[in-house]
Structure formats: structure tokens, C-alpha cells
Design a protein around this motif. Sequence first.
Motif: not given
Length: 222
Positions: A54-63, A148-154, A85-92
Amino acid sequence: MHTVHAVMAVKQIGRAKSRLASVLSAEQRAQLVLSMFTDTVVAAAAVPELVSLTVVTPDPLVAARAIELGAHVLDEPPAGADPLNTALAAGAADVRDRHGPTALLALQADLPALRPSELADMLAVAAGARSVVIDHTGTGTAALLVDSGAPLSPRFGADSARAHRADGAVPLAGHWPGLRCDVDTPEDLDLVRALGVGEFTTSTLREFGFTSHRGDPVRTVC
């Protein structure tokens, strides 16, 4: 770990890699970021244990590139002062919404010398609820792995290796130079060129005139 779902976060490439400004223009830096991202995804996708990205990005070229490579794309959420870290947590959260409880790998997106064998070996030796791969500087984080039992918490950012260890992550030992070498500075760029980068980064750097008398080794995915 038997199967893992990976998450990457990539910001607007036009604002990326400012520390390379002494050797590359803004347009070149954006092109390099996209090439390094592509090579990182190609290497990661060659690892059987990694079953989704899963890739979290605002960039259209990356997407667009991520979709071409078979990744799931999530638009970057409002981030405030901590966008990575907000983006990674959202992706997780998105991965677990779609797949249920699963092991997660937060992986840097600028690892152009990454070999699939390095990533596969790292996943094989990882144990416990939380593991961290410290980068080549000794202070940053190349990858964060949780079961699987742990939050990502980047805790990516300045001195992230210490922050992840303080949060219970166990540093993984292994000879994984391509996995440990993200690119932020001209010195990093020299290092990954010596290791051998993927075909997209190789092509981009040759276009920019980055060649050596003996030729740069090219990392192949096999």
C-alpha cells in the motif's frame, strides 16, 4: 514471518530530497525520487512473503506508477506537523481494514540498491512483536516490522532508530546493505551507486551524467 503487508509513504516529489540540491536540480530530484521508488517497489514485489503493498501519497505521478506496479494507493490524509508518520499509520489502518489482523512492514521508498534476497532474509529472521532495521547512518530507520497483534506506531524522522527502540522495537542484525541505504545526501547517492542500483535509477543517473570510469554496477532482480 510467513506473510507480510507492506506500507510506504511518499510525499510530493517536487519537494523531495532537498539535500541533493548541490548535485541535482529540482526537476532531476523529482525524477530520481520516482525512479528510486520504482526500483524499491520492484525489489519488494519479488519477495513471495510480501503479499501486498500500500502506497500513501498525494503525488499523482507516484500514485500512477504505484498502480502500474500493482500496489494499492491511498491518498495522503491531513497530516499537521508529522506527515510521514501520519501517512504510514493511515496506510497500516487501511491494510488491516481490508485484510484483517496481519503483519505489517513500513518500508522506506528510497532504497534503490535493495535486493529481494535482503528483504526476504530480514523477514525470515525477524521475531517478536516489533523489529527495526536501522539504516546505514546508525540513527535512522530503513524498515519497521510488526506482527499481527501489534500496532505499527511509526516513529520515523530525526533519530528514529532510538525512538523505535524506545518503543520496544528490537534491532535486527544482518548484512543487508541495500536495505539499510536510503538516499538523502550526495554521499548516500555515491554509496548506492557503488552497491548497484536498480534499472530505473541506473537509467536516470546515466541520463544525468552520473557515470564512473569503471561503470556502475546494476542491481538485477532475480
